[in-house]
Write an enzyme that holds these catalytic residues in place. Structure first.
Site, PDB file in Angstrom:
ATOM      1  N   HIS B 409       0.780  -1.148  -0.078  1.00  0.00           N
ATOM      2  CA  HIS B 409      -0.049   0.026  -0.137  1.00  0.00           C
ATOM      3  C   HIS B 409       0.898   1.380  -0.145  1.00  0.00           C
ATOM      4  O   HIS B 409       0.314   2.375  -0.014  1.00  0.00           O
ATOM      5  CB  HIS B 409      -0.954   0.094   1.131  1.00  0.00           C
ATOM      6  CG  HIS B 409      -0.402   0.591   2.535  1.00  0.00           C
ATOM      7  ND1 HIS B 409       0.818   0.208   3.048  1.00  0.00           N
ATOM      8  CD2 HIS B 409      -0.677   1.648   3.128  1.00  0.00           C
ATOM      9  CE1 HIS B 409       0.895   0.787   4.174  1.00  0.00           C
ATOM     10  NE2 HIS B 409       0.154   1.845   4.291  1.00  0.00           N
ATOM     11  N   GLY B 410       1.920   1.193   0.184  1.00  0.00           N
ATOM     12  CA  GLY B 410       2.915   2.444   0.208  1.00  0.00           C
ATOM     13  C   GLY B 410       4.449   2.039   0.635  1.00  0.00           C
ATOM     14  O   GLY B 410       4.787   0.902   0.391  1.00  0.00           O
TER      15      GLY B 410
END
Lengths: 139, 486
Positions: B409-410
């Protein structure tokens, strides 16, 4: 004895807080929590707020609930607390008076908005000199 | 405090590491971490792998307790955690979703190029900053009645579109169409409503941001084109925020409730933050319904902010959003629990997939992805830190087989916020970013110091690991031009 210190945690924030009594431990924990949000030492209180919660028979949970209540008031009534006084903490619950200032952009913000007080690795321990709490926050 | 983790970890291949269930009595399954060898030392520096092992204790877990390469120490579940539970025998846990329910990210394309936008960047940044409330304690411009707030909980982004914020096409390009089923406002307390009322249409603070970017590299031209990305230098806009105080309050209240439920249902918790209840129990169902309300609130929030960003572009360029081609590519949730059907050992099974700091990455032809993306797979948006890069990827069949259709996600944090703030001053961060040609505007300088690029893992490493492991495929790289931090 320091009131609190911050603990290193990769993603979020955590504090160790101390107190000679449970009420003082609670006060210092609140002091540590709001110090993550702003430099509250520099504030002069303008608003007084009575905060009471019923007893839930578990001191660590009680601590999380009380701190969460203060954050809730911060978020909904826009009061940044800077002084904390726990008048009683017993079988009837917690009775406290907290003082603070109305939220505005020019306060000494530290940049962290504390979203929540978590139950992760939550600890309240007796020490030789009183009590110690370890609290993790979601920021 | 951040002592190193010294449990057993076994190499499966260059991208996969196993924490065997014999590590701790009570683990019901193995842990699985997606990482490259050189990332592993950092991962073991704190207790994140222990949290992967702890999640394996929870009843009804199906497959591995997993962590994506952006894994870092959270509370309860690790950030980057993915875990699925059988909906009949398994649990649901608010700690497996997090306080910022449906924290997520969306990306808009434009017809603009780097050369065209450059002279306008400062005024555009000012205009967006003025139009989108951000920062600690900031209030939104909307004042919702209880009835309107209930509509937001049920209709999500559709409510926003009905009120004139954006169009139908935006909904088609949003996970769950921005309107997840199963919301029940009755399961949301008046306190949560009070906390959420004034925060709809606000960016927030911390790691939330709004960024103007330029495409810097295209890896998969065909997929990029389907998403409306035609060339290097093309301008995109990224928005990262969630359900604000509304979601925090819902999570807070349900962790407390589900601590009691766990006791009631005799579920042993290695950490209180893993509080959970059987998914099929009244308490489990109540949390799920309330969580959906917050997820929908977050989609409405991102939709409203999108509209204000479009207005800012229109004002600065004196052209309509349509002329500027400001279209939503996609919107993903990265803190959420979903009921999904997956094939496990050849059998179809309904599971509740918890993604806490992980993104859905469904394969091509999956019925739950928009028609125009069926051929390429679901777009995955991976924001990086404010100084380096962000990525667009697509979901794969391998993700369906291995990770319940999930990926990273990041970037994942590397440095604690306190460490980061001690290392540099806010003004200095702004100056350093501007030297690199990145404009910065922040509600508070203090946030800037906590969010310095060095505080994060290199997102390119994280994305390369997901791509190498086959759980998603790189499409394009985007570099920041102008950033708004809360």
């Amino acid at each position: 004895m320091p009131r609190y210190r911050t603990i290193r945690h990769t993603a979020d924030k955590a504090i160790d807080a101390w107190g000679r009594s449970l009420p003082e431990l609670f006060e210092n924990s609140a002091y540590g929590t709001f110090s993550l949000i702003a430099d509250i030492n520099r504030l002069k209180p303008e608003i007084k707020k009575e905060v009471k919660l019923p007893n839930n028979k578990d001191i660590p949970l009680m601590l999380v609930e009380w701190l969460s209540e203060l954050l809730y008031i911060f978020d909904t009534e826009k009061i940044l607390f800077c002084r904390f006084k726990v008048n009683s903490l017993d079988e009837r619950g917690i009775d406290s008076v907290c003082e603070g200032v109305k939220v505005r952009p020019d306060l000494p913000w530290r940049g962290s908005y504390v979203k929540a007080v978590t139950y992760h690795n939550l600890k309240v321990e007796r020490t030789e000199k009183g009590y110690r709490a370890k609290i993790f926050f979601d920021v | 405090m951040a002592s190193a983790w010294s449990g057993p970890i076994e190499k499966i291949d260059d991208y996969r590491w196993l924490i065997p269930r014999r590590y701790k009595p009570g683990m019901r399954t193995d842990g699985l971490i997606f990482a490259r060898e050189k990332m592993l030392a950092k991962i073991k520096e704190d207790m994140a792998p222990e949290q992967v092992a702890n999640v394996a204790f929870l009843p009804g877990i199906v497959g591995y307790s997993m962590a994506m390469p952006d894994i870092h120490w959270g509370y309860g579940f690790p950030i980057g955690g993915v875990a699925a539970f059988d909906i009949r025998e398994g649990v649901i846990s608010p700690g497996g979703v997090g306080y910022d329910i449906n924290c997520g990210v969306r990306i808009l394309r434009t017809n603009l190029t780097l050369e065209e936008i450059k002279p306008y960047l400062p005024s555009l940044l000012d205009e967006i900053f003025h139009n989108v409330p951000s920062g600690v304690g900031s209030e939104g411009k909307l004042r919702l009645s209880n009835e309107e707030l209930r509509q937001v909980m049920i209709q999500g982004a559709r409510w926003a579109v009905r009120k004139g914020y954006g169009g139908e096409k935006d909904l088609e390009h949003t996970e769950e169409n921005g309107e997840m089923e199963g919301a029940d406002p009755q399961k949301v307390s008046p306190r949560a409503m009070e906390r959420g009322r004034s925060q709809l249409g606000t960016l927030g603070s911390g790691n939330h941001f709004l960024e103007i970017q330029a495409v810097s590299e295209i890896y998969d031209r065909k997929s990029a084109q389907v998403m409306g990305i035609d060339k290097e230098g093309q301008i995109t806009v990224m928005i990262h925020t969630g359900s604000r105080g509304f979601g925090h309050q819902i999570c807070d209240e349900y962790v407390k409730k589900l601590l009691q439920s766990a006791q009631h249902y005799n579920i042993h918790l290695p950490d209180r933050q893993l509080a959970c209840a059987p998914f099929s129990s009244p308490e489990g169902k109540a949390y799920f319904s309330a969580m959906v309300c917050a997820a929908n609130y977050a989609w409405a929030n991102r939709q409203i902010i999108t509209h204000w960003v479009r207005e800012a572009f229109e004002k600065v360029f004196k052209k309509s959003a349509e002329e500027l081609g400001l279209e939503l590519i996609y919107d993903v949730a990265h803190n959420i629990a979903k009921v999904e059907e997956h094939t496990i050992n050849g059998k179809k099974l309904k599971v509740v997939v918890h993604r806490k700091g992980a993104t859905r990455a469904f394969a091509p032809e999956h019925p739950l992805i928009p028609r125009d993306y069926r051929e390429i797979g679901q777009p995955v948006i991976v924001p990086g830190d404010m100084g380096r890069a962000s990525y667009l990827l697509v979901g794969t069949e391998r993700a369906m087989e291995e990770t319940f259709g999930s990926t990273c996600h990041g970037a994942g944090r590397l440095m604690s916020r306190a460490q980061a703030s001690r290392s540099v001053r806010g003004q200095e961060v702004k100056r350093r970013m501007e030297e690199q040609g990145i404009l910065v505007k922040a509600a508070s300088f203090a946030t800037l110091t906590e969010e310095i690029p060095e505080a994060y893992k290199d997102v390119s490493e994280v994305v390369a690991t997901c791509d190498g492991a086959g759980i998603s495929k790189k499409v394009a790289k985007l570099r920041p031009l102008a950033v708004i931090k809360g």
